[in-house]
Design a protein around this motif. Structure first.
Motif, PDB file in Angstrom:
ATOM      1  N   PRO A 203      18.603  -1.104   5.396  1.00  0.00           N
ATOM      2  CA  PRO A 203      18.587   0.190   6.084  1.00  0.00           C
ATOM      3  C   PRO A 203      17.388   1.028   5.637  1.00  0.00           C
ATOM      4  CG  PRO A 203      20.212   0.218   4.333  1.00  0.00           C
ATOM      5  CD  PRO A 203      19.709  -1.194   4.419  1.00  0.00           C
ATOM      6  N   ILE A 204      17.020   2.020   6.442  1.00  0.00           N
ATOM      7  CA  ILE A 204      15.913   2.897   6.063  1.00  0.00           C
ATOM      8  C   ILE A 204      16.293   3.661   4.797  1.00  0.00           C
ATOM      9  CG2 ILE A 204      14.441   4.815   6.757  1.00  0.00           C
ATOM     10  CD1 ILE A 204      14.979   4.068   9.652  1.00  0.00           C
ATOM     11  N   GLY A 205      15.437   3.557   3.795  1.00  0.00           N
ATOM     12  CA  GLY A 205      15.693   4.237   2.536  1.00  0.00           C
ATOM     13  C   GLY A 205      14.425   4.345   1.732  1.00  0.00           C
ATOM     14  N   PRO A 206      14.432   5.136   0.657  1.00  0.00           N
ATOM     15  CA  PRO A 206      13.216   5.364  -0.137  1.00  0.00           C
ATOM     16  C   PRO A 206      12.742   4.098  -0.838  1.00  0.00           C
ATOM     17  CG  PRO A 206      15.137   6.342  -1.208  1.00  0.00           C
ATOM     18  CD  PRO A 206      15.593   5.900   0.139  1.00  0.00           C
ATOM     19  N   LEU A 207      11.447   3.865  -0.779  1.00  0.00           N
ATOM     20  CA  LEU A 207      10.879   2.685  -1.432  1.00  0.00           C
ATOM     21  C   LEU A 207      11.073   2.727  -2.940  1.00  0.00           C
ATOM     22  CD1 LEU A 207       7.508   1.915   0.412  1.00  0.00           C
ATOM     23  CD2 LEU A 207       9.441   0.379   0.088  1.00  0.00           C
ATOM     24  N   VAL A 208      11.163   3.925  -3.494  1.00  0.00           N
ATOM     25  CA  VAL A 208      11.308   4.036  -4.939  1.00  0.00           C
ATOM     26  C   VAL A 208      12.554   3.303  -5.435  1.00  0.00           C
ATOM     27  CG1 VAL A 208      12.610   6.217  -4.861  1.00  0.00           C
ATOM     28  CG2 VAL A 208      11.222   5.647  -6.883  1.00  0.00           C
ATOM     29  N   SER A 209      13.567   3.191  -4.578  1.00  0.00           N
ATOM     30  CA  SER A 209      14.817   2.569  -5.016  1.00  0.00           C
ATOM     31  C   SER A 209      15.097   1.221  -4.367  1.00  0.00           C
ATOM     32  CB  SER A 209      16.001   3.508  -4.743  1.00  0.00           C
ATOM     33  OG  SER A 209      16.096   3.788  -3.350  1.00  0.00           O
ATOM     34  N   GLN A 210      14.351   0.863  -3.298  1.00  0.00           N
ATOM     35  CA  GLN A 210      14.683  -0.398  -2.641  1.00  0.00           C
ATOM     36  C   GLN A 210      13.470  -1.267  -2.319  1.00  0.00           C
ATOM     37  OE1 GLN A 210      16.996   0.954   0.788  1.00  0.00           O
ATOM     38  NE2 GLN A 210      15.197   0.792   2.116  1.00  0.00           N
TER      39      GLN A 210
ATOM     40  N   LEU B  21       0.812  -1.216   0.000  1.00  0.00           N
ATOM     41  CA  LEU B  21       0.000   0.000   0.000  1.00  0.00           C
ATOM     42  C   LEU B  21       0.845   1.265   0.000  1.00  0.00           C
ATOM     43  CD1 LEU B  21      -2.790  -0.903   2.585  1.00  0.00           C
ATOM     44  CD2 LEU B  21      -3.102  -0.543   0.151  1.00  0.00           C
ATOM     45  N   PHE B  22       2.071   1.184   0.516  1.00  0.00           N
ATOM     46  CA  PHE B  22       2.892   2.381   0.656  1.00  0.00           C
ATOM     47  C   PHE B  22       3.403   2.822  -0.715  1.00  0.00           C
ATOM     48  CE2 PHE B  22       4.320   0.208   4.846  1.00  0.00           C
ATOM     49  CZ  PHE B  22       3.059   0.394   5.379  1.00  0.00           C
ATOM     50  N   ASP B  23       3.269   4.113  -1.011  1.00  0.00           N
ATOM     51  CA  ASP B  23       3.760   4.569  -2.306  1.00  0.00           C
ATOM     52  C   ASP B  23       5.256   4.868  -2.237  1.00  0.00           C
ATOM     53  OD1 ASP B  23       4.164   7.125  -1.241  1.00  0.00           O
ATOM     54  OD2 ASP B  23       2.251   7.888  -1.991  1.00  0.00           O
ATOM     55  N   ASP B  24       5.802   5.276  -3.370  1.00  0.00           N
ATOM     56  CA  ASP B  24       7.251   5.428  -3.463  1.00  0.00           C
ATOM     57  C   ASP B  24       7.801   6.599  -2.662  1.00  0.00           C
ATOM     58  OD1 ASP B  24       7.431   3.214  -5.060  1.00  0.00           O
ATOM     59  OD2 ASP B  24       7.501   4.322  -6.953  1.00  0.00           O
TER      60      ASP B  24
END
Length: 580
Positions: free
Chosen positions: A441-448, A414-417
């Motif tokens: 590690p915590i990072g943007p969903l768009v890339s991981q 459900l979470f967007d990028d």
């Protein structure tokens, strides 16, 4: 021929007599007018009635209430009716707050909110939501006093591409366009605070779930795509949403503007009445969304008699005509005088009460919406101790780990990028002497996003592992704090099925709380969300932690319900009070 003799001056005397008679009549008439006017009640102690109404309908209510009050005065009854505009979300929040409850996405009422004697919200959806958290606040049996269907609003050039006005456009057509990425730009008003937005969201989500053709995975993907598209085009208030429609008739303006949004029929009538460069078509799509039905709710028992009398005047043709002048229909769906019927609109609508989804369905959908739309930076920390291998009978004997991972996967879908997310696991001695281990590690969903999905797929419990909960919470808090991002909700979500159990020692509860308070920075609030799985969690200790530093504790006594609890916890991030 001789005439009769007329005494000199007799004609003048008659005129004088006539003039005197007229004067007497004028005086008498004036006296009667004065008597009639001033013999009416002085109304120094008039009975008072306050009506808080949605701004959509208040102009008609104000006119009708003033006329009714004047008629009552003519009949020797003094009434003083005040009709004022009040946001339905604020009144709903105030009524829920009387039971120390809150509505998802609404939060606390505006500090200036008044709870009126009579409330005319724009939709019965508000009454349903309030009764779900405070059953005694609003009695059943409210009467509708107006109607405005919730339709799909499209600029006419865009509507013609969908086949309007010859074709009957459906929500399924819209879903197909979104799924095919055909450049359709969909908008919505914030559904947690706007009944029109909520009606559209409910209908679109329902149709999207059926679009998978029986394939649950595909249906989820379609629904997620639709919800994300809505989230990207949402506006806080209706006026902002309407401004996104094309302001010029050239192709560039049309192609870069809003394509479609659920709006009330009234909003479209009023918009087109301003003679915009591009008119908006009202699409009466199937299945029909729950309409705005303007329920008349008496909140003050001691004013019920007067309120009921006023209600009778709201069921007249005279009031229907006042509604028609502002683009609303009568409660039975029939328009009054002055109503500007949109093209292809039904002349009258079915008078049956709107079929509303149950409160649970509404709440679950709004929780999903909140999970999607609140900007976030989160660290998910999953328990992999040996007890997570226990089977869950209510989940087909899948293990606790399996149902937890499934909940995490569905939540992440459900979470967007725009989200940032990281994943840890914990037990005891997972990484050397550490009880926790970083997987991503915590990072943007768009890339991981793919990396996170792969990491979740590889998680297995440590067969003989214990539960090093307290050391893990402190380490996770510091990790989130070190990369704090303003403008987002920075949080930790810990999912565990047991109490702190660390044979090697580690922090005690009092030590953990003291250290968390020591490192906490009020300018950089971090929420700790603890989710207990099963009936053996240390709920009391968990609540002490979240109460001390900010966050919330949630427990799924039945592990098969962990998905619902996870969704609830995520959706309430914006409402959980931050403790200083």
């Amino acid at each position: 021929m001789k005439g009769r003799h007329r005494p000199a001056g007799s004609s003048g005397g008659a005129l004088k007599l006539g003039a005197a008679a007229v004067a007497v009549l004028v005086v008498l008439a004036g006296s009667w007018y004065a008597f009639n006017k001033y013999s009416k009640p002085a109304c120094g102690n008039a009975a008072k009635l306050s009506i808080g109404a949605s701004a959509d309908i208040s102009p008609a209510l104000k006119l009708q209430a003033a006329e009714w009050a004047e008629q009552a005065k003519d009949n020797g009854n003094c009434v003083d009716i005040e009709v004022f505009d009040e946001d339905p979300a604020d009144v709903a929040a105030a009524l829920a707050g009387k039971a120390d409850k809150s509505l998802t996405g609404v939060g606390q009422a505006n500090g200036k909110t008044r709870i009126p004697d009579v409330w005319v919200a724009d939709s019965s959806l508000w009454l349903q939501r309030i009764r779900a958290v405070n059953p005694d606040s609003v009695k059943a049996g409210a009467h509708s006093v107006a109607l405005s269907p919730v339709v799909l609003a499209m600029p006419e050039p865009a509507a013609t591409k969908f086949g309007w006005p010859q074709k009957n456009i459906t929500y399924a057509d819209l879903i197909a366009s979104l799924a095919a990425n055909q450049g359709t730009k969909i908008g919505i008003t914030e559904p947690s605070r706007d009944a029109t937005g909520l009606a559209g969201l409910l209908t679109l989500a329902s149709v999207a779930k059926q679009a998978g053709g029986g394939n649950a995975t595909q249906a989820t993907q379609v629904a997620t795509t639709a919800l994300r598209a809505l989230a990207a085009g949402r506006s806080s208030v209706r006026s902002d949403l309407i401004q996104k429609f094309p302001r010029g008739s050239d192709q560039q303006a049309i192609s870069t503007s809003l394509t479609v949004a659920p709006l009330s029929e009234q909003a479209i009538i009023q918009y087109n009445g301003q003679q915009p460069p591009v008119r908006i078509a009202a699409i009466y799509a199937e299945p029909a969304a729950p309409p705005l039905d303007y329920p008349y709710v008496v909140l003050s028992a001691d004013k019920a008699s007067m309120a009921d009398e006023l209600l009778k005047s709201l069921q007249t043709q005279d009031f229907r005509d006042k509604l028609g002048a502002i683009g609303l229909r009568g409660a039975d769906g029939a328009p009054g005088k002055g109503f500007q019927t949109p093209a292809n609109a039904p002349g009258a609508l079915a008078a049956a009460a709107p079929q509303l989804p149950d409160a649970g369905t509404v709440e679950t959908l709004l929780q999903q919406w909140q999970a999607i739309t609140l900007p976030a930076r989160m660290l998910a920390v999953l328990d992999v101790s040996g007890s997570m291998l226990e089977p869950v009978p209510t989940a087909g004997n899948a293990t606790r780990m399996q149902v937890t991972l499934e909940a995490a996967r569905k939540g992440m879908a459900l979470f967007d990028d725009s989200w940032s997310l990281g994943v840890w696991t914990f037990s005891t001695l997972l990484d050397g002497q550490k009880d926790y281990k970083q997987l991503v590690p915590i990072g943007p969903l768009v890339s991981q996003r793919a990396q996170l999905v792969q990491a979740l797929g590889g998680i297995t419990p440590k067969k003989n592992g214990d539960t090093g909960l307290y050391d893990t919470i402190l380490a996770a808090y510091k990790a989130v704090q070190s990369g704090y991002e303003s403008g987002r909700i920075n949080s930790i979500i810990v999912m565990t099925d047991g109490e702190n159990d660390d044979p090697a020692g580690g922090l005690k509860l009092e030590e953990l709380i003291a250290q968390l308070k020591a490192v906490a920075d009020p300018a950089k609030p971090i929420q700790i969300i603890l989710i207990g799985i099963g009936d053996k969690v240390g709920e009391a200790a968990m609540r002490q932690i979240t109460d001390a530093v900010g966050g919330g504790t949630f427990v799924a006594q039945d592990p098969s319900k962990i998905g619902d609890i996870f969704l609830q916890a995520i959706s309430l991030r914006g409402q959980i009070a931050q403790k200083k």
